[in-house]
Design an enzyme around this catalytic site. Structure first.
Site, PDB file in Angstrom:
ATOM      1  N   LEU A   1      25.138   5.664  -9.187  1.00 29.35           N
ATOM      2  CA  LEU A   1      23.982   5.363 -10.035  1.00 29.35           C
ATOM      3  C   LEU A   1      22.654   5.614  -9.332  1.00 29.35           C
ATOM      4  O   LEU A   1      21.597   5.515  -9.959  1.00 29.35           O
ATOM      5  CB  LEU A   1      24.054   3.914 -10.519  1.00 29.35           C
ATOM      6  CG  LEU A   1      25.248   3.583 -11.414  1.00 29.35           C
ATOM      7  CD1 LEU A   1      25.222   2.123 -11.820  1.00 29.35           C
ATOM      8  CD2 LEU A   1      25.264   4.475 -12.649  1.00 29.35           C
ATOM      9  N   LYS A   2      22.697   5.933  -8.051  1.00 30.45           N
ATOM     10  CA  LYS A   2      21.462   6.276  -7.336  1.00 30.45           C
ATOM     11  C   LYS A   2      21.129   7.757  -7.465  1.00 30.45           C
ATOM     12  O   LYS A   2      20.087   8.208  -6.978  1.00 30.45           O
ATOM     13  CB  LYS A   2      21.579   5.876  -5.866  1.00 30.45           C
ATOM     14  CG  LYS A   2      21.681   4.361  -5.674  1.00 30.45           C
ATOM     15  CD  LYS A   2      21.768   3.976  -4.213  1.00 30.45           C
ATOM     16  CE  LYS A   2      21.869   2.461  -4.053  1.00 30.45           C
ATOM     17  NZ  LYS A   2      21.991   2.054  -2.634  1.00 30.45           N
TER      18      LYS A   2
ATOM     19  N   GLY B   1      25.805  -7.733 -12.383  1.00 34.49           N
ATOM     20  CA  GLY B   1      25.708  -8.915 -11.537  1.00 34.49           C
ATOM     21  C   GLY B   1      24.797  -8.736 -10.347  1.00 34.49           C
ATOM     22  O   GLY B   1      25.019  -9.346  -9.290  1.00 34.49           O
TER      23      GLY B   1
ATOM     24  N   HIS C   1      26.700 -17.906  -2.858  1.00 34.01           N
ATOM     25  CA  HIS C   1      28.063 -17.829  -3.374  1.00 34.01           C
ATOM     26  C   HIS C   1      28.384 -19.144  -4.073  1.00 34.01           C
ATOM     27  O   HIS C   1      27.562 -20.075  -4.090  1.00 34.01           O
ATOM     28  CB  HIS C   1      29.061 -17.550  -2.249  1.00 34.01           C
ATOM     29  CG  HIS C   1      29.114 -16.112  -1.838  1.00 34.01           C
ATOM     30  ND1 HIS C   1      29.586 -15.116  -2.671  1.00 34.01           N
ATOM     31  CD2 HIS C   1      28.744 -15.491  -0.689  1.00 34.01           C
ATOM     32  CE1 HIS C   1      29.513 -13.937  -2.055  1.00 34.01           C
ATOM     33  NE2 HIS C   1      29.001 -14.139  -0.855  1.00 34.01           N
ATOM     34  N   ASP C   2      29.564 -19.240  -4.628  1.00 28.99           N
ATOM     35  CA  ASP C   2      29.947 -20.395  -5.437  1.00 28.99           C
ATOM     36  C   ASP C   2      29.631 -21.716  -4.745  1.00 28.99           C
ATOM     37  O   ASP C   2      29.080 -22.633  -5.367  1.00 28.99           O
ATOM     38  CB  ASP C   2      31.441 -20.320  -5.762  1.00 28.99           C
ATOM     39  CG  ASP C   2      31.922 -21.487  -6.576  1.00 28.99           C
ATOM     40  OD1 ASP C   2      31.839 -21.432  -7.820  1.00 28.99           O
ATOM     41  OD2 ASP C   2      32.378 -22.492  -5.983  1.00 28.99           O
TER      42      ASP C   2
ATOM     43  N   ASN D   1      27.391 -22.503  -2.707  1.00 32.30           N
ATOM     44  CA  ASN D   1      25.955 -22.789  -2.734  1.00 32.30           C
ATOM     45  C   ASN D   1      25.494 -23.222  -4.115  1.00 32.30           C
ATOM     46  O   ASN D   1      24.659 -24.131  -4.252  1.00 32.30           O
ATOM     47  CB  ASN D   1      25.169 -21.561  -2.297  1.00 32.30           C
ATOM     48  CG  ASN D   1      25.662 -20.965  -1.005  1.00 32.30           C
ATOM     49  OD1 ASN D   1      26.045 -19.795  -0.953  1.00 32.30           O
ATOM     50  ND2 ASN D   1      25.699 -21.745   0.067  1.00 32.30           N
TER      51      ASN D   1
ATOM     52  N   ASP E   1      31.438 -19.826 -10.240  1.00 32.72           N
ATOM     53  CA  ASP E   1      31.830 -18.436 -10.471  1.00 32.72           C
ATOM     54  C   ASP E   1      32.577 -18.269 -11.790  1.00 32.72           C
ATOM     55  O   ASP E   1      32.242 -17.415 -12.619  1.00 32.72           O
ATOM     56  CB  ASP E   1      32.727 -17.947  -9.331  1.00 32.72           C
ATOM     57  CG  ASP E   1      31.942 -17.575  -8.081  1.00 32.72           C
ATOM     58  OD1 ASP E   1      30.714 -17.688  -8.093  1.00 32.72           O
ATOM     59  OD2 ASP E   1      32.582 -17.181  -7.091  1.00 32.72           O
TER      60      ASP E   1
END
Length: 381
Positions: free
Chosen positions: A70-71, A92, A135-136, A138, A165
């Site tokens: 995609l770049k 995400g 992450h979850d 946190n 999550d």
């Protein structure tokens, strides 16, 4: 299937977005997992089954895989062409990344006014933590859920299920997507969904927050449904193993007290203070007097809301789990069927290999063999 004919572009990695789009795929959506040429790095997380992660496989059935850089200008244009022919795009990335790629909401909405774009992030699209990594563990820490989990006199204990999550980043975004699709079907425009995993975890604390707001004491190991009352907690059994007691209603508690020959405990169901300590100690002594198997035999068939605490390796063979056909072993690894039963042909595709369907998917937007070869040579696909 309910979502047959609905195409979903899945640009996510790891657990949250994959769980979200698997829910849609199981309902019949054509989920196209768009990956960088190197792939979603969850593909390589051990343990591996035939060279591909069993964890990846558990989350990516019923999907097709397309690799796109995609770049690159060509990769970006191909993605936009796919978006024109899709109903949903799930991503995400941290806030701002899609805009920098040239795939922001304004661009996508202009190309397809009916497109539903769902952005799954840790902390949402705005606020002081919007761009913060996490992450979850946190997200549940920030939500307050982690602080409530554990024993009264001990430290917080990480949840064994990724609540933020799976709940905030998987289930709740899927519900929001389905609602947005209904809106589009009724003639409304597409919309951008701002799904925050922390927000999702906070929303699941509605009862704890309401209780605290109403003046009730709520703390780790001291909640109505987490250790405060003898009628609702876990007890150790003789020789190892544990038993869950959830006798909240008076009729269930009375039946349990009768079954364990302790009618004196009936009046102590919701006791606190010294009487509560006495009730807990009595119940601990009772359950420590028999093995888990002995309690299963004694309590079988009684309306007492008590069940053994199963270890992970015991779950698949439990008679209720087996009767419902929840867990199976495929050549791609252990698989859990959709929580709500679907029609028999719900499982249409194995988890895809990296780029397994690139040629097939791109042919659907007019990319022929010669063009595809050039794209591969240029590192776009």
């Amino acid at each position: 299937m309910p979502l047959t004919g609905i195409r979903v572009l899945d640009l996510t990695r790891l657990l949250p977005g994959a769980f979200c789009t698997m829910l849609l795929a199981d309902l019949g959506a054509d989920v196209v997992k768009v990956e960088e040429p190197i792939g979603d790095y969850m593909r390589w997380a051990p343990p591996l089954v035939d060279g591909q992660s069993a964890l990846f496989n558990a989350l990516n059935r019923n999907k097709r895989s397309l690799t796109l850089n995609l770049k690159s200008e060509a990769g970006l244009e191909l993605l936009l062409r796919l978006a024109e022919r899709s109903a949903v795009l799930v991503e995400g990335n941290r806030p701002g990344v899609m805009e920098r790629l040239g795939l922001g909401w304004d661009v996508l909405h202009a190309r397809n006014p009916k497109l539903v774009m769902c952005s799954i992030t840790g902390y949402g699209q705005d606020g002081p933590f919007a761009s913060r990594a996490g992450h979850d563990i946190n997200y549940v820490a920030t939500s307050g859920a982690l602080g409530l989990n554990g024993d009264r006199d001990g430290p917080p204990v990480p949840l064994s299920v990724q609540l933020a999550d799976v709940g905030g980043g998987g289930l709740q975004p899927a519900v929001a997507i389905l609602g947005a699709l209904v809106g589009v079907e009724r003639g409304g425009p597409g919309r951008r969904i701002d799904a925050s995993m922390m927000d999702g975890a906070v929303s699941w604390l509605a009862l704890a927050l309401a209780a605290r707001g109403g003046g009730e004491h709520v703390s780790r190991g001291d909640q109505r449904l987490a250790g405060r009352h003898a009628c609702y907690r876990i007890y150790a059994c003789k020789g190892g193993g544990y038993y869950s007691v959830g006798a909240l209603e008076p009729k269930f508690w009375a039946a349990l007290c009768e079954a364990i020959d302790r009618p004196d405990l009936v009046e102590l169901q919701f006791a606190e203070g010294p009487e509560g300590v006495r009730a807990h100690a009595a119940m601990e002594s009772v359950f420590a007097s028999k093995t888990r198997s002995e309690w299963e035999a004694k309590l079988a068939g009684l309306d007492v809301c008590c069940e053994p605490v199963l270890e992970l390796d015991e779950v698949a063979s439990h008679p209720q789990v087996a009767a419902r056909g929840l867990i199976s072993r495929a050549h791609t690894g252990v698989e859990v069927r959709p929580a709500v039963p679907l029609r028999p042909d719900w499982r249409r595709l194995d988890p895809p290999g990296l780029g397994e369907h690139s040629a097939e998917i791109l042919s659907e937007i007019g990319v022929g063999d010669e063009r595809l070869a050039a794209l591969r040579k240029a590192g776009v696909v």
